[in-house]
Motif scaffolding. Structure first.
Motif, PDB file in Angstrom:
ATOM      1  N   ASN A 145      10.372   5.780 -12.097  1.00  0.00           N
ATOM      2  CA  ASN A 145       9.413   5.635 -11.011  1.00  0.00           C
ATOM      3  C   ASN A 145       8.634   4.326 -11.150  1.00  0.00           C
ATOM      4  OD1 ASN A 145       7.759   6.628  -8.733  1.00  0.00           O
ATOM      5  ND2 ASN A 145       6.147   6.873 -10.270  1.00  0.00           N
ATOM      6  N   LYS A 146       8.195   4.050 -12.386  1.00  0.00           N
ATOM      7  CA  LYS A 146       7.438   2.828 -12.651  1.00  0.00           C
ATOM      8  C   LYS A 146       8.308   1.581 -12.541  1.00  0.00           C
ATOM      9  CE  LYS A 146       4.270   0.835 -16.073  1.00  0.00           C
ATOM     10  NZ  LYS A 146       3.630   1.027 -17.394  1.00  0.00           N
ATOM     11  N   ALA A 147       9.559   1.705 -12.994  1.00  0.00           N
ATOM     12  CA  ALA A 147      10.464   0.545 -12.977  1.00  0.00           C
ATOM     13  C   ALA A 147      10.905   0.183 -11.562  1.00  0.00           C
ATOM     14  CB  ALA A 147      11.683   0.838 -13.842  1.00  0.00           C
ATOM     15  N   ILE A 148      11.219   1.208 -10.762  1.00  0.00           N
ATOM     16  CA  ILE A 148      11.710   0.951  -9.404  1.00  0.00           C
ATOM     17  C   ILE A 148      10.592   0.508  -8.472  1.00  0.00           C
ATOM     18  CG2 ILE A 148      12.776   2.005  -7.368  1.00  0.00           C
ATOM     19  CD1 ILE A 148      14.337   3.822  -9.318  1.00  0.00           C
ATOM     20  N   LEU A 149       9.477   1.245  -8.499  1.00  0.00           N
ATOM     21  CA  LEU A 149       8.359   0.908  -7.622  1.00  0.00           C
ATOM     22  C   LEU A 149       7.433  -0.089  -8.316  1.00  0.00           C
ATOM     23  CD1 LEU A 149       7.613   4.448  -6.152  1.00  0.00           C
ATOM     24  CD2 LEU A 149       8.973   2.611  -5.160  1.00  0.00           C
ATOM     25  N   ASN A 150       7.991  -1.220  -8.679  1.00  0.00           N
ATOM     26  CA  ASN A 150       7.226  -2.250  -9.386  1.00  0.00           C
ATOM     27  C   ASN A 150       6.519  -3.164  -8.394  1.00  0.00           C
ATOM     28  OD1 ASN A 150       9.160  -4.326  -8.575  1.00  0.00           O
ATOM     29  ND2 ASN A 150      10.534  -3.334 -10.032  1.00  0.00           N
ATOM     30  N   GLU A 151       5.827  -4.167  -8.913  1.00  0.00           N
ATOM     31  CA  GLU A 151       5.031  -5.046  -8.058  1.00  0.00           C
ATOM     32  C   GLU A 151       5.879  -5.907  -7.128  1.00  0.00           C
ATOM     33  OE1 GLU A 151       2.500  -7.311 -10.573  1.00  0.00           O
ATOM     34  OE2 GLU A 151       1.211  -5.607 -11.111  1.00  0.00           O
ATOM     35  N   SER A 152       7.138  -6.093  -7.461  1.00  0.00           N
ATOM     36  CA  SER A 152       7.997  -6.963  -6.634  1.00  0.00           C
ATOM     37  C   SER A 152       8.918  -6.173  -5.696  1.00  0.00           C
ATOM     38  CB  SER A 152       8.855  -7.860  -7.540  1.00  0.00           C
ATOM     39  OG  SER A 152       9.716  -7.079  -8.350  1.00  0.00           O
ATOM     40  N   ILE A 153       8.709  -4.863  -5.599  1.00  0.00           N
ATOM     41  CA  ILE A 153       9.591  -4.024  -4.787  1.00  0.00           C
ATOM     42  C   ILE A 153       9.596  -4.463  -3.322  1.00  0.00           C
ATOM     43  CG2 ILE A 153       7.789  -2.263  -4.450  1.00  0.00           C
ATOM     44  CD1 ILE A 153      11.573  -1.614  -4.668  1.00  0.00           C
ATOM     45  N   CYS A 154       8.430  -4.846  -2.796  1.00  0.00           N
ATOM     46  CA  CYS A 154       8.362  -5.257  -1.393  1.00  0.00           C
ATOM     47  C   CYS A 154       9.066  -6.589  -1.152  1.00  0.00           C
ATOM     48  CB  CYS A 154       6.896  -5.324  -0.929  1.00  0.00           C
ATOM     49  SG  CYS A 154       6.120  -3.683  -0.825  1.00  0.00           S
TER      50      CYS A 154
ATOM     51  N   THR B 171       0.833  -1.212   0.000  1.00  0.00           N
ATOM     52  CA  THR B 171       0.000   0.000   0.000  1.00  0.00           C
ATOM     53  C   THR B 171       0.862   1.254   0.000  1.00  0.00           C
ATOM     54  OG1 THR B 171      -1.738  -1.158   1.234  1.00  0.00           O
ATOM     55  CG2 THR B 171      -1.818   1.245   1.226  1.00  0.00           C
ATOM     56  N   THR B 172       1.894   1.262   0.828  1.00  0.00           N
ATOM     57  CA  THR B 172       2.789   2.425   0.932  1.00  0.00           C
ATOM     58  C   THR B 172       3.517   2.680  -0.382  1.00  0.00           C
ATOM     59  OG1 THR B 172       3.143   1.973   3.287  1.00  0.00           O
ATOM     60  CG2 THR B 172       4.732   3.425   2.203  1.00  0.00           C
ATOM     61  N   MET B 173       4.025   1.635  -1.015  1.00  0.00           N
ATOM     62  CA  MET B 173       4.755   1.795  -2.279  1.00  0.00           C
ATOM     63  C   MET B 173       3.836   2.264  -3.410  1.00  0.00           C
ATOM     64  SD  MET B 173       7.883   1.255  -1.557  1.00  0.00           S
ATOM     65  CE  MET B 173       7.560   1.822   0.134  1.00  0.00           C
ATOM     66  N   GLU B 174       2.597   1.783  -3.413  1.00  0.00           N
ATOM     67  CA  GLU B 174       1.635   2.224  -4.444  1.00  0.00           C
ATOM     68  C   GLU B 174       1.296   3.695  -4.262  1.00  0.00           C
ATOM     69  OE1 GLU B 174      -0.558   2.208  -7.769  1.00  0.00           O
ATOM     70  OE2 GLU B 174       0.702   0.547  -7.051  1.00  0.00           O
ATOM     71  N   GLU B 175       1.112   4.124  -3.011  1.00  0.00           N
ATOM     72  CA  GLU B 175       0.843   5.537  -2.733  1.00  0.00           C
ATOM     73  C   GLU B 175       2.030   6.405  -3.142  1.00  0.00           C
ATOM     74  OE1 GLU B 175      -0.076   5.655   1.400  1.00  0.00           O
ATOM     75  OE2 GLU B 175      -2.125   4.875   1.144  1.00  0.00           O
ATOM     76  N   LEU B 176       3.236   5.937  -2.851  1.00  0.00           N
ATOM     77  CA  LEU B 176       4.442   6.682  -3.214  1.00  0.00           C
ATOM     78  C   LEU B 176       4.574   6.802  -4.727  1.00  0.00           C
ATOM     79  CD1 LEU B 176       7.094   8.041  -2.395  1.00  0.00           C
ATOM     80  CD2 LEU B 176       8.156   5.773  -2.335  1.00  0.00           C
ATOM     81  N   LYS B 177       4.273   5.713  -5.439  1.00  0.00           N
ATOM     82  CA  LYS B 177       4.356   5.738  -6.902  1.00  0.00           C
ATOM     83  C   LYS B 177       3.386   6.763  -7.489  1.00  0.00           C
ATOM     84  CE  LYS B 177       2.975   2.104  -9.303  1.00  0.00           C
ATOM     85  NZ  LYS B 177       3.008   0.733  -9.911  1.00  0.00           N
ATOM     86  N   GLN B 178       2.176   6.827  -6.962  1.00  0.00           N
ATOM     87  CA  GLN B 178       1.180   7.777  -7.453  1.00  0.00           C
ATOM     88  C   GLN B 178       1.576   9.220  -7.138  1.00  0.00           C
ATOM     89  OE1 GLN B 178      -1.329   7.037  -9.490  1.00  0.00           O
ATOM     90  NE2 GLN B 178      -0.542   4.939  -9.408  1.00  0.00           N
TER      91      GLN B 178
END
Length: 215
Positions: A200-209, A160-167
């Motif tokens: 931003n999209k590449a770093i904060l991807n779905e596997s970042i966590c 949730t935190t990473m998705e908010e940061l990406k947006q």
């Protein structure tokens, strides 16, 4: 002797009637196994004060995720900077800065960079590591820095935190791009803002966590 045994037997029988549940004599491990058992053993207050409250201490998952993410980012920056190829680039850039100071000191400045530059970078990395940077930035406290939580507690919060940061980053970079018409080199401005969006999209991807070991 006989009187003593009789007295113990009487006391044992009497104490048995103090509890509705005869298993209450097994002690705290049994008393606090549930609220119903605690009530039957007249130990509700004891369990609340000594057992249940300790088990239910809140876990500061949000701060833990923020702290760990900050340290992960700055560790990546440190790893990228402190390799031979990029270290040379950094020292070359610092030498160029020497050309901007008064001419009388330029040679001394470049000499110091050549003689002590690598040592200075190594010392800086040792003294100012990710933990200190994130603490200074207010992303880590002494408690969260050394806290350990299972992935089952951190995964959802991290995602949730990473998705908010990406947006948030996307909104910032979009604003940047929309402002490019006001600068002297609008094409370069647009190019850099587009690159920032892609990063931003590449770093904060779905596997970042998962990379940060929080999932």
């Amino acid at each position: 002797m006989v009187r003593g045994l009789v007295l113990l037997a009487v006391l044992g029988c009497a104490s048995a009637f103090l509890y509705v549940n005869p298993k209450c004599h097994e002690g705290p491990a049994y008393w606090c196994s549930s609220t119903e058992v605690a009530e039957s053993c007249q130990a509700t207050q004891f369990c609340q004060d000594n057992i249940w409250m300790k088990k239910e201490e809140p876990k500061n998952v949000g701060n833990f995720v923020t702290c760990k993410a900050c340290m992960w980012v700055f560790q990546k920056v440190e790893d990228y900077t402190l390799n031979d190829a990029n270290e040379k680039k950094l020292l070359t850039w610092v030498e160029k800065v020497c050309d901007l100071i008064p001419a009388d000191y330029t040679a001394t400045c470049k000499s110091m960079v050549e003689d002590y530059g690598k040592e200075a970078i190594a010392t800086l990395a040792e003294k100012v590591g990710p933990a200190m940077v994130c603490k200074v930035l207010g992303q880590c406290s002494a408690q969260t820095m050394f806290m350990s939580l299972p992935k089952t507690d951190t995964c959802k919060t991290c995602q949730t935190t990473m998705e908010e940061l990406k947006q948030q980053n996307l909104e910032l970079f979009s604003w940047w791009q929309n402002s490019c018409g006001d600068v002297t080199a609008p094409m370069d401005c647009v190019k850099y803002s587009e690159t920032a969006k892609l990063l931003n999209k590449a770093i904060l991807n779905e596997s970042i966590c998962e990379e940060m070991e929080m999932c």
